[in-house]
Design an enzyme around this catalytic site. Structure first.
Site, mmCIF file in Angstrom:
data_model
loop_
_atom_site.group_PDB
_atom_site.id
_atom_site.type_symbol
_atom_site.label_atom_id
_atom_site.label_comp_id
_atom_site.label_asym_id
_atom_site.label_seq_id
_atom_site.Cartn_x
_atom_site.Cartn_y
_atom_site.Cartn_z
ATOM 1 N N PHE A 115 0.156 -1.013 -0.103
ATOM 2 C CA PHE A 115 0.050 -0.148 0.346
ATOM 3 C C PHE A 115 0.500 0.915 -0.133
ATOM 4 C CE2 PHE A 115 -4.271 1.030 0.439
ATOM 5 C CZ PHE A 115 -4.846 -0.269 0.128
ATOM 6 N N GLN A 235 -7.578 15.007 2.749
ATOM 7 C CA GLN A 235 -6.814 14.554 1.427
ATOM 8 C C GLN A 235 -7.720 13.913 0.619
ATOM 9 O OE1 GLN A 235 -6.395 9.522 2.609
ATOM 10 N NE2 GLN A 235 -4.616 10.684 3.020
ATOM 11 N N HIS A 237 -7.961 11.506 -2.314
ATOM 12 C CA HIS A 237 -7.244 9.860 -3.112
ATOM 13 C C HIS A 237 -7.256 10.171 -3.914
ATOM 14 C CE1 HIS A 237 -7.396 6.141 -3.959
ATOM 15 N NE2 HIS A 237 -6.879 5.660 -2.234
ATOM 16 N N LEU A 247 -14.785 5.454 -4.818
ATOM 17 C CA LEU A 247 -13.548 5.053 -4.471
ATOM 18 C C LEU A 247 -13.031 3.649 -5.401
ATOM 19 C CD1 LEU A 247 -10.973 6.060 -2.664
ATOM 20 C CD2 LEU A 247 -11.189 4.234 -1.334
ATOM 21 N N GLU A 250 -6.838 1.972 -3.425
ATOM 22 C CA GLU A 250 -4.997 2.142 -3.937
ATOM 23 C C GLU A 250 -4.775 0.251 -3.668
ATOM 24 O OE1 GLU A 250 -3.314 4.769 -0.980
ATOM 25 O OE2 GLU A 250 -2.000 3.818 -0.721
ATOM 26 N N ARG A 281 -0.787 9.197 -0.714
ATOM 27 C CA ARG A 281 -1.428 9.525 -1.648
ATOM 28 C C ARG A 281 -1.308 11.095 -1.404
ATOM 29 N NH1 ARG A 281 -6.090 6.694 1.366
ATOM 30 N NH2 ARG A 281 -5.867 4.460 0.833
ATOM 31 N N HIS A 351 -11.527 12.743 0.292
ATOM 32 C CA HIS A 351 -11.877 11.433 0.810
ATOM 33 C C HIS A 351 -11.213 10.818 2.391
ATOM 34 C CE1 HIS A 351 -11.176 6.753 0.983
ATOM 35 N NE2 HIS A 351 -9.830 7.005 1.398
ATOM 36 N N ARG A 391 -2.976 11.385 5.441
ATOM 37 C CA ARG A 391 -2.580 9.638 6.520
ATOM 38 C C ARG A 391 -2.112 8.534 5.367
ATOM 39 N NH1 ARG A 391 -6.569 5.442 5.584
ATOM 40 N NH2 ARG A 391 -8.049 6.933 4.711
HETATM 41 C C1 LIG Z 1 -14.744 4.522 0.492
HETATM 42 C C2 LIG Z 1 -13.817 4.183 1.514
HETATM 43 C C3 LIG Z 1 -12.819 3.526 1.407
HETATM 44 C C4 LIG Z 1 -11.968 3.421 2.618
HETATM 45 N N1 LIG Z 1 -11.633 2.842 2.636
HETATM 46 C C5 LIG Z 1 -10.303 2.023 3.679
HETATM 47 C C6 LIG Z 1 -9.594 0.958 3.965
HETATM 48 O O1 LIG Z 1 -8.693 0.348 3.091
HETATM 49 N N2 LIG Z 1 -8.066 1.092 4.766
HETATM 50 C C7 LIG Z 1 -8.746 1.973 6.149
HETATM 51 O O2 LIG Z 1 -7.774 2.221 6.510
HETATM 52 N N3 LIG Z 1 -9.238 3.369 5.517
HETATM 53 C C8 LIG Z 1 -10.148 3.260 4.732
HETATM 54 N N4 LIG Z 1 -11.203 4.524 4.657
HETATM 55 C C9 LIG Z 1 -11.762 5.581 5.661
HETATM 56 C C10 LIG Z 1 -12.350 4.754 6.565
HETATM 57 O O3 LIG Z 1 -12.912 4.025 5.897
HETATM 58 C C11 LIG Z 1 -12.474 5.841 7.428
HETATM 59 O O4 LIG Z 1 -11.468 6.330 8.215
HETATM 60 C C12 LIG Z 1 -13.380 5.206 8.572
HETATM 61 O O5 LIG Z 1 -13.725 4.190 8.283
HETATM 62 C C13 LIG Z 1 -14.357 5.853 9.636
HETATM 63 O O6 LIG Z 1 -14.385 5.116 10.337
HETATM 64 P P1 LIG Z 1 -15.540 5.557 11.856
HETATM 65 O O7 LIG Z 1 -15.297 4.492 13.014
HETATM 66 O O8 LIG Z 1 -14.574 7.048 12.792
HETATM 67 O O9 LIG Z 1 -16.714 6.390 11.173
HETATM 68 P P2 LIG Z 1 -17.658 5.683 10.939
HETATM 69 O O10 LIG Z 1 -17.441 4.211 10.230
HETATM 70 O O11 LIG Z 1 -17.986 7.082 9.759
HETATM 71 O O12 LIG Z 1 -19.399 6.554 11.224
HETATM 72 C C14 LIG Z 1 -20.212 7.125 11.721
HETATM 73 C C15 LIG Z 1 -20.859 6.590 12.788
HETATM 74 O O13 LIG Z 1 -21.120 7.977 13.796
HETATM 75 C C16 LIG Z 1 -22.299 7.958 13.193
HETATM 76 N N5 LIG Z 1 -23.076 10.037 13.491
HETATM 77 C C17 LIG Z 1 -23.081 10.718 12.376
HETATM 78 N N6 LIG Z 1 -23.436 11.727 12.575
HETATM 79 C C18 LIG Z 1 -24.114 10.792 13.918
HETATM 80 C C19 LIG Z 1 -25.558 11.756 14.691
HETATM 81 N N7 LIG Z 1 -25.297 13.681 14.815
HETATM 82 N N8 LIG Z 1 -25.860 10.996 15.434
HETATM 83 C C20 LIG Z 1 -25.806 10.383 15.570
HETATM 84 N N9 LIG Z 1 -24.873 8.829 14.740
HETATM 85 C C21 LIG Z 1 -23.784 9.653 14.093
HETATM 86 C C22 LIG Z 1 -23.187 7.174 12.002
HETATM 87 O O14 LIG Z 1 -24.378 6.434 12.282
HETATM 88 C C23 LIG Z 1 -21.730 6.328 11.691
HETATM 89 O O15 LIG Z 1 -22.452 4.900 12.464
HETATM 90 C C24 LIG Z 1 -12.151 4.440 3.185
HETATM 91 C C25 LIG Z 1 -13.074 5.650 3.200
HETATM 92 C C26 LIG Z 1 -13.858 5.414 2.268
HETATM 93 C C27 LIG Z 1 -15.040 6.653 2.355
#
Ligand SMILES: Cc1cc2nc3c(=O)[nH]c(=O)nc-3n(C[C@H](O)[C@H](O)[C@H](O)COP(=O)(O)OP(=O)(O)OC[C@H]3O[C@@H](n4cnc5c(N)ncnc54)[C@H](O)[C@@H]3O)c2cc1C
Length: 576
Positions: A115, A235, A237, A247, A250, A281, A351, A391
């Protein structure tokens, strides 16, 4: 209605679920989520989770920590990166033990792929470090953690949107929540509150982020007076599907995919001779935009919406279908392109938010000058800071598991020695008044046009390359949009499933974070990581080796700073 808990976790992505799992060991724990947990953006993560298991070749957590620091252009807090890399190994085996179905090597060990920015021997060459489950790694993490939370009696409140936070001075005592089904406001009284609300890519026009990624947590806390850290670093991507932003992981380049310009040239040879297509990235996105500006995009028209090719056709159908099945599906569905036969048209897509709610290594909200008792943040909404100015791929999923867990463990301990808080139904009054103003206005503006304009402004003026003039204009235009927002009226006046009301609240959050992002960017007169300025092209460690702390102050943004922990590696120029 008032609910009483020891710990309330806002967000059911990887960070929130892992924190809930740990907190629930001693605390009566609720998870509040505006989405059904399995719909959180974590489920969209494709490429993998980085950990120096060394299953394919020699690797070490020390190399992983160094790559993280260098990848983040030395704005990373180094001890936090060390914890991340060392604990990543345990975290991956922990997920395996909890039932996560990783892809495997022939000898049965967890498979690993290369990666961007992940190297062996401090930068000598790309290393196989990303553990994955095909291109559905996040989906598998989310399912695994959700099952574990249900087993641990965590109480879920799905389709409940948090709208306000309650404090006694600097000690948190609960939150106010809007129930989508009924329109009712609930007060949750709690000793500890953790925000794990994910990212806010929706402030940009072209983004890989889900519609729900509107930065509610950071925005709610910014309005409560808490400064946000390093918001200028967003960032892009390099490989989003052209025009759509969806997306393309990578992992495609990790498996051997190559970026090409209109002449069929592998242009990364000129920008990153050692790591080539697997440079970090920020560098690859800049390389693509430079090719486009030089007339070497596929159209050759030098326009900002031109694109380049990501070619995986030489890998053969078997590799494509086995290693990146979902990507292949996306391309066939949205583009009519079969990646086993033809190159994929790609361009940079907004991203990941490196910045967010400032925390210490236990997830406590900490500005360096002030700790907020009982208040925690983790995941993409937080800034520990392990990602610094840029990142590395696979490091967000590690961040969720490592720092989500640490926050949960701290909460479990904190609630044990903390008396119950008090809250009552009247605590929802401020939120109710806000909702009523949207209902009572007549003939006002609507969400759609303001949202679109904001996304265009941020994309064009606070994008991959930036100038003072553009960023100042962005600040002014976002201010105007915030004024227009004050005339927004809800058309749907019903109580049940009033999704429009939620959209209004989300737009307000995005506008506030856009202002903080643009103002933080306009303030930093250097180029570092994802913050690339045409008018200040060099990194300036003498003046700018410091974190930004930006506070929302009515119509303005006040800027302060916090030192960077550079206790392990001395900052050096970045070469790949
Ligand atoms: C398409 C894509 C692919 C990716 N691939 C990778 C990868 O391969 N490897 C990697 O390391 N990272 C990757 N990332 C980045 C990574 O997935 C995210 O940064 C990470 O999953 C975020 O997780 P989180 O738990 O912080 O929030 P999220 O998984 O975004 O969850 C947010 C939560 O907050 C809740 N929420 C939000 N606002 C409120 C509110 N006002 N009230 C109540 N609930 C709320 C939502 O319901 C949800 O449950 C990727 C991101 C994307 C978009």
């Amino acid at each position: 209605m008032v609910h009483e808990f020891d710990a309330v976790i806002v967000g059911a992505g990887g960070a929130g679920l892992y924190a809930a799992l740990e907190a629930s060991k001693t605390a009566k724990t609720a998870v509040i989520s505006k989405l059904y947990p399995q719909r959180s953006h974590t489920g969209a993560a494709q490429g993998g989770i980085g950990a120096a298991l060394g299953n394919v070749e020699e690797d070490s957590p020390e190399w992983h920590a160094f790559d993280t620091v260098k990848g983040g252009d030395y704005l990373v807090d180094q001890n936090a990166a060390k914890i991340l890399a060392e604990d990543a190994v345990r975290a991956v085996y922990d997920l395996e033990n909890r039932g996560l179905p990783f892809s495997r090597l022939d000898d049965g060990k967890i498979a690993q792929r290369r990666f961007g920015g992940h190297t062996h021997h401090f930068g000598e060459g790309a290393v196989h470090r990303s553990c994955y489950a095909a291109d559905r790694t996040g989906h598998m993490i989310l399912q695994t953690l959700y099952q574990q939370c249900v087993k641990s009696d965590v109480q879920f409140f799905d389709e409940y949107q948090v709208v306000d936070v309650l404090f006694d001075g600097t000690t948190v005592r609960g939150i106010v929540v809007f129930e989508l089904k009924t329109g009712e406001l609930h007060v949750f009284q709690s000793k500890a509150v953790l925000f794990a609300t994910g990212g806010f890519g929706r402030m940009f026009k072209i983004t890989s982020n889900a519609h729900a990624n509107t930065g509610d947590g950071p925005a709610i806390l910014a309005r409560a007076g808490i400064p946000l850290e390093d918001m200028e670093f967003f960032q892009f991507h390099p490989t989003g599907i052209k025009g759509m932003g969806i997306l393309i992981t990578e992992g495609v380049r990790g498996e051997g995919g190559i970026l090409k310009n209109r002449d069929g040239e592998r242009f990364m040879e000129r920008y990153a001779p050692t790591l080539l297509d697997l440079a970090p990235r920020d560098m690859v996105s800049r390389a693509i935009m430079t090719e486009i500006a030089d007339g070497k995009g596929i159209n050759g028209d030098r326009k900002i919406d031109d694109y380049v090719y990501l070619d995986a056709s030489h890998l053969g159908r078997e590799v494509v279908e086995e290693k990146i099945p979902d990507i292949a599906d996306f391309c066939r569905t949205y583009l009519g392109v079969d990646p086993a036969e033809e190159p994929m048209p790609v361009q940079p897509t907004a991203h990941y938010a490196m910045g967010g709610i400032p925390t210490d290594v236990d997830g406590r909200v900490d500005t360096g000058k002030q700790v907020y008792d009982g208040l925690y943040a983790a995941g993409e909404a937080a800034c520990v800071s392990v990602h610094g100015a840029n990142r590395l791929g696979t490091n967000s999923l590690v961040d969720l598991i490592v720092y989500g867990r640490r926050a949960g463990m701290h909460i479990a301990e904190y609630v044990r020695n903390t008396p119950a808080k008090t809250a009552n139904a009247g605590d929802a009054d401020r939120a109710r008044e806000r909702l009523d103003t949207f209902r009572n206005r007549t003939g006002g503006r609507h969400v759609g046009p303001i949202m679109e304009k904001m996304q265009e402004v941020m994309m064009e003026k606070v994008g991959v390359y930036r100038t003072q003039e553009q960023m100042d204009a962005a600040v002014a235009e976002i201010r105007t949009l915030r004024q227009e927002f004050k005339e927004v009226t809800v058309q749907d006046t019903g109580d049940g499933f009033n999704a429009e009301m939620l959209q209004i609240l989300e737009l307000e959050n995005l506008l506030d974070l856009s202002l903080v992002t643009a103002a933080s960017a306009a303030n930093r007169t250097e180029s570092r990581g994802a913050h690339a300025r045409e008018d200040f092209p060099d990194r300036d460690d003498t003046r700018w080796l410091k974190h930004t702390l930006a506070s929302l102050d009515g119509d303005g943004v006040t800027i302060d700073y916090k030192p960077v922990d550079v206790s392990i590696w001395e900052p050096k120029p970045r070469k790949y």
